[in-house]
Design an enzyme around this catalytic site. Structure first.
Site, PDB file in Angstrom:
ATOM      1  N   HIS A  52       0.846  -1.196   0.000  1.00 40.18           N
ATOM      2  CA  HIS A  52       0.000   0.000   0.000  1.00 40.18           C
ATOM      3  C   HIS A  52       0.884   1.249   0.000  1.00 40.18           C
ATOM      4  O   HIS A  52       1.819   1.362   0.778  1.00 40.18           O
ATOM      5  CB  HIS A  52      -0.894  -0.040   1.245  1.00 40.18           C
ATOM      6  CG  HIS A  52      -1.682   1.199   1.469  1.00 40.18           C
ATOM      7  ND1 HIS A  52      -1.479   2.009   2.565  1.00 40.18           N
ATOM      8  CD2 HIS A  52      -2.679   1.766   0.748  1.00 40.18           C
ATOM      9  CE1 HIS A  52      -2.326   3.020   2.513  1.00 40.18           C
ATOM     10  NE2 HIS A  52      -3.054   2.907   1.427  1.00 40.18           N
ATOM     11  N   HIS A  96       2.025  11.072  -1.473  1.00 42.23           N
ATOM     12  CA  HIS A  96       1.112  10.693  -0.396  1.00 42.23           C
ATOM     13  C   HIS A  96       1.187  11.811   0.638  1.00 42.23           C
ATOM     14  O   HIS A  96       2.005  11.788   1.537  1.00 42.23           O
ATOM     15  CB  HIS A  96       1.474   9.338   0.227  1.00 42.23           C
ATOM     16  CG  HIS A  96       0.446   8.855   1.205  1.00 42.23           C
ATOM     17  ND1 HIS A  96       0.774   8.199   2.364  1.00 42.23           N
ATOM     18  CD2 HIS A  96      -0.911   8.935   1.187  1.00 42.23           C
ATOM     19  CE1 HIS A  96      -0.324   7.877   3.025  1.00 42.23           C
ATOM     20  NE2 HIS A  96      -1.362   8.329   2.320  1.00 42.23           N
TER      21      HIS A  96
END
Length: 284
Positions: free
Chosen positions: A6, A83
């Site tokens: 992830h 991110h």
């Protein structure tokens, strides 16, 4: 059954990077006004992996979560990953690294999920697709029915590339549509497992899909644990989450799992637990 890392590229988030444009204006403002406080704080809640991409592949990961972005202050065609903040790694360099690993491992197949596309224009999408084709070439498996490993080996294909932008996928047969992802958005592992079991009872999607065992922080948790990080929140709960993984059954059944995603690959036996699930298929 495959393992997905992830937010694959968060091992190289840039400490000097501005807050991503996709984040709230307040957070972006704090990043500009109080960078010495805001950026370290954001980094510790954004980092989900500590191994580099080659190390993740060596560890057994075969599905990479690649969240692509264009850095506003960067050069025209320099694409990064993101991110909350941007990475030091460039997309073209990382795809080349993956290609080189595949060349030295000709029996291995990876699924690459290109997502988010923060700040990408139509021209940048086409530039990215051109890079994908130039780097992987005949390694790419054109979309269609999900192939077997034997079919991929026969064709010499090693890459299935999922691209979460439907208009771009429609123009390029080498791209696959976005793969469904079960994201529980939970702080507590018990609630995450409850969500995943609920989704299993509802029935799996057709084709490829991902079940995520990654915990997700929220503002309430962060304010109550100011000295913690995503890693400190996740690691103590990995044994509980890993126990759920070991109970799963791979395959086409309605309540079977397919790809399982996790954070902090290499911190425990998650990858080997997922790989061993394939033994259940041999006993069927």
């Amino acid at each position: 059954m495959q393992t997905w890392s992830h937010d694959t590229m968060t091992y190289c988030l840039d400490k000097k990077s501005p807050i991503a444009q996709s984040q709230s204006r307040l957070l972006q403002l704090l990043g500009k006004v109080l960078p010495c406080i805001t950026r370290p704080f954001v980094l510790k809640w954004s980092t989900t992996q500590v191994l580099g991409v080659t190390e993740q592949l060596d560890a057994g990961v075969r599905y990479l979560d690649l969240r692509v972005a264009h850095l506003p202050e960067g050069s025209e065609n320099n694409l990064h990953f993101v991110h909350m903040v941007y990475t030091t790694a460039l997309v073209e360099d990382t795809l080349t690294e993956i290609s080189e690993w595949l060349e030295s491992h000709p029996q291995e197949v990876v699924i690459l999920a290109c997502r988010d596309f923060d700040g990408l224009t139509d021209n940048l999408h086409e530039y990215l697709v051109a890079c994908i084709n130039n780097i992987f070439g005949d390694m790419l498996c054109p979309r269609g029915e999900v192939p077997t490993l034997n079919q991929l080996w026969t064709r010499g294909q090693q890459v299935i590339l999922s691209y979460e932008e439907a208009s771009v996928v429609s123009r390029h047969r080498e791209l696959w549509p976005g793969i469904p992802y079960w994201w529980g958005d939970q702080v507590k592992p018990q609630e995450l497992i409850h969500y995943l079991e609920h989704m299993k009872r509802c029935g799996r999607p057709g084709g490829l899909f991902v079940a995520g065992i990654n915990l997700t922080e929220n503002l309430t948790y962060i304010l109550a644990h100011p000295s913690e990080s995503l890693e400190k929140m996740t690691l103590p709960n990995l044994p509980y989450l890993r126990a759920w993984v070991r109970e799963q059954c791979p395959g086409p059944g309605v309540r079977c799992t397919n790809i399982i995603a996790g954070d902090f690959i290499g911190a425990d036996t998650f990858v080997s637990d997922v790989i061993r699930l394939n033994d259940k298929l041999l006993r069927c």
